[in-house]
Design an enzyme around this catalytic site. Structure first.
Site, PDB file in Angstrom:
ATOM      1  N   TYR A   1       2.948   4.626  11.105  1.00 53.42           N
ATOM      2  CA  TYR A   1       3.207   3.182  11.206  1.00 53.42           C
ATOM      3  C   TYR A   1       3.889   2.564   9.989  1.00 53.42           C
ATOM      4  CZ  TYR A   1      -1.193   2.991   8.524  1.00 53.42           C
ATOM      5  OH  TYR A   1      -2.169   3.166   7.580  1.00 53.42           O
TER       6      TYR A   1
ATOM      7  N   HIS B   1      -4.459   4.562   3.937  1.00 49.12           N
ATOM      8  CA  HIS B   1      -5.626   3.679   3.859  1.00 49.12           C
ATOM      9  C   HIS B   1      -6.809   4.425   3.257  1.00 49.12           C
ATOM     10  CE1 HIS B   1      -8.789   0.899   5.105  1.00 49.12           C
ATOM     11  NE2 HIS B   1      -9.402   1.926   5.660  1.00 49.12           N
TER      12      HIS B   1
ATOM     13  N   ARG C   1       0.852  -1.202   0.000  1.00 47.08           N
ATOM     14  CA  ARG C   1       0.000   0.000   0.000  1.00 47.08           C
ATOM     15  C   ARG C   1       0.885   1.248   0.000  1.00 47.08           C
ATOM     16  NH1 ARG C   1      -3.113   0.918   4.980  1.00 47.08           N
ATOM     17  NH2 ARG C   1      -1.813   2.782   5.015  1.00 47.08           N
TER      18      ARG C   1
HETATM   19  C1  LIG Z   1     -16.437  -6.064   9.483  1.00 43.51           C
HETATM   20  C2  LIG Z   1     -15.571  -4.848   9.552  1.00 43.51           C
HETATM   21  N1  LIG Z   1     -14.686  -4.699  10.559  1.00 43.51           N
HETATM   22  C3  LIG Z   1     -13.904  -3.610  10.632  1.00 43.51           C
HETATM   23  C4  LIG Z   1     -14.015  -2.617   9.690  1.00 43.51           C
HETATM   24  C5  LIG Z   1     -13.108  -1.407   9.748  1.00 43.51           C
HETATM   25  N2  LIG Z   1     -12.160  -1.484   8.648  1.00 43.51           N
HETATM   26  C6  LIG Z   1     -12.326  -0.796   7.516  1.00 43.51           C
HETATM   27  S1  LIG Z   1     -11.135  -1.099   6.398  1.00 43.51           S
HETATM   28  C7  LIG Z   1     -10.342  -2.170   7.433  1.00 43.51           C
HETATM   29  C8  LIG Z   1      -9.071  -2.851   7.004  1.00 43.51           C
HETATM   30  C9  LIG Z   1      -9.269  -3.851   5.934  1.00 43.51           C
HETATM   31  O1  LIG Z   1      -8.017  -4.240   5.432  1.00 43.51           O
HETATM   32  P1  LIG Z   1      -7.864  -5.147   4.164  1.00 43.51           P
HETATM   33  O2  LIG Z   1      -8.884  -6.232   4.187  1.00 43.51           O
HETATM   34  O3  LIG Z   1      -6.462  -5.551   4.061  1.00 43.51           O
HETATM   35  O4  LIG Z   1      -8.286  -4.191   2.954  1.00 43.51           O
HETATM   36  P2  LIG Z   1      -7.563  -2.847   2.442  1.00 43.51           P
HETATM   37  O5  LIG Z   1      -8.199  -1.717   3.207  1.00 43.51           O
HETATM   38  O6  LIG Z   1      -6.095  -2.965   2.699  1.00 43.51           O
HETATM   39  O7  LIG Z   1      -7.904  -2.780   0.997  1.00 43.51           O
HETATM   40  C10 LIG Z   1     -11.027  -2.272   8.639  1.00 43.51           C
HETATM   41  C11 LIG Z   1     -10.588  -3.101   9.757  1.00 43.51           C
HETATM   42  C12 LIG Z   1     -14.973  -2.787   8.661  1.00 43.51           C
HETATM   43  N3  LIG Z   1     -15.142  -1.890   7.688  1.00 43.51           N
HETATM   44  N4  LIG Z   1     -15.727  -3.907   8.612  1.00 43.51           N
END
Ligand SMILES: Cc1ncc(C[n+]2csc(CCOP(=O)(O)OP(=O)(O)O)c2C)c(N)n1
Ligand SMILES: [Mg+2]
Length: 352
Positions: free
Chosen positions: A265, A256, A252
């Site tokens: 971080y 985010h 990434r």
């Molecule tokens: C069920 C759920 N838990 C927590 C969140 C908060 N949240 C939003 S994005 C994220 C990280 C997801 O990371 P990843 O699956 O690696 O996807 P990326 O954002 O890196 O594309 C979290 C924990 C959420 N949206 N849905």
């Protein structure tokens, strides 16, 4: 932490020079169309960040550097196949004809930002992590039961693979031999959670063995490697052989989302490296080596994408303000009295 993933070989098609480039059998016209898709996604993303800073859209999940995963996958599918995106692939519908204005309206929290999934074969943008995996699995299984020749593609992140919903969807699809492609964008971060805290597995593709399906690892910055992996997985699914898990490895290189400050971080050297090896530039190098891209096409593709964005944001901003009563409608058959009180308050303070 990240060395773990980098040590394993990845499927690559684009090399560093003509001698190391491979071929996936796409025609010149198809390669140029793929390039235009990449440029459109890149431009959408860069302009959206600006629109956010200008207060014209809300919080926005940046996908800079992840365009190859999205464009490579869409070009490997047939129009009749369905795409189930997460918030990271919010603009993937652009490649299926959804107007930029619609997707920008989504990020503006405006009701014009929704579409009928059946019109474009693109499901709604899924924000709850991994919950679209069982949707896609169920959809794919349903297609199989109905004898429809369709494949479903779910795209999700590395963090999603730790969710129960991912497991349930992958397991069900494997047992039912549903025509599903599971495409994981392993960008090695789930907000501030690194991959090393996400899994003890040597690679996310290894998880496929637990479901009895093939697991494939590709370089996620190589649009042709993603294309090839998704095309093979889709062919397998279409032949009745069930799902495939594809891990597309990236890093990434952007926050985010616009609400995040990754300097707290992230490893800045890895970010720099990822920005140097970003997917649009790599594909441009490939096309130039094949004599398919010159400055004029590069300029024209960018200008066309910028025009799409200018027209898109203008159309999104021209949408009339929605009535705040919409906030309360279609949720409950018998709304509680508090809804009317709150709507009255909104109207009193001039928000309706
Ligand atoms: C069920 C759920 N838990 C927590 C969140 C908060 N949240 C939003 S994005 C994220 C990280 C997801 O990371 P990843 O699956 O690696 O996807 P990326 O954002 O890196 O594309 C979290 C924990 C959420 N949206 N849905
Ligand atoms: Mg991630």
């Amino acid at each position: 932490m990240t060395e773990l993933a980098a040590e394993r070989p990845l499927l690559r098609v684009i090399g560093d020079d003509a001698g190391s480039d491979a071929d996936v059998g796409l025609s010149d016209a198809e390669l140029v169309a793929l390039y235009r898709s990449l440029v459109l996604l890149r431009t959408y993303d860069e302009r959206s960040l600006v629109y956010h800073r200008q207060g014209r859209i809300g919080t926005y999940a940046i996908f800079w550097g992840h365009e190859a995963i999205q464009a490579g996958a869409v070009h490997a599918l047939e129009e009749r196949d369905w795409i189930f995106p997460s918030y990271r692939e919010s603009a993937i519908g652009l490649l299926r004809g959804i107007p930029a204005a619609t997707i920008l309206s989504w990020w503006r929290g405006h009701p014009a930002g929704w579409w009928s999934p059946a019109e474009h074969n693109v499901a709604s943008i899924c924000v709850p992590v991994a919950t679209h995996v069982p949707h896609a699995a169920g959809f794919a299984w349903g297609c199989r039961l109905k004898g429809e020749d369709r494949v479903a593609l779910a795209i999700f992140g590395d963090g999603a693979t730790s969710e129960g919903a991912f497991h349930e969807g992958a397991n069900l699809a494997a047992v039912m031999r549903a025509p599903l492609v599971l495409l994981c964008n392993n960008n090695q971060w789930a907000i501030s959670t690194p991959l090393s805290a996400q899994t003890a597995a040597a690679s996310l593709a290894d998880k496929a063995a637990g479901y009895g399906i093939p697991g494939v690892r590709v370089d996620g910055t190589d649009v042709l490697a993603v294309y090839e992996a998704v095309a093979e997985a889709a062919a397998r699914a279409r032949a009745g052989d069930g799902p495939t898990l594809i891990e597309a490895l990236t890093y990434r290189a952007a926050p985010h989302a616009t609400a995040d400050d990754p300097t707290a971080y992230i490893d800045p050297e890895r970010v720099e490296e990822a920005r140097r090896r970003e997917c649009v530039g790599r594909f441009e190098g490939y096309l130039r080596r094949r004599g398919l891209l010159d400055d004029e096409l590069q300029r024209e593709a960018k200008e066309a994408a910028l025009r799409t964005m200018r027209e898109g944001i203008a159309a999104a901003e021209a949408e009339p303000e929605p009535d705040p009563s919409l906030l309360f409608e279609h949720a409950l058959a018998a709304p509680p009295p508090s809804f009317a009180v709150e709507l009255g308050e909104l109207r009193r303070i001039g928000r309706g």
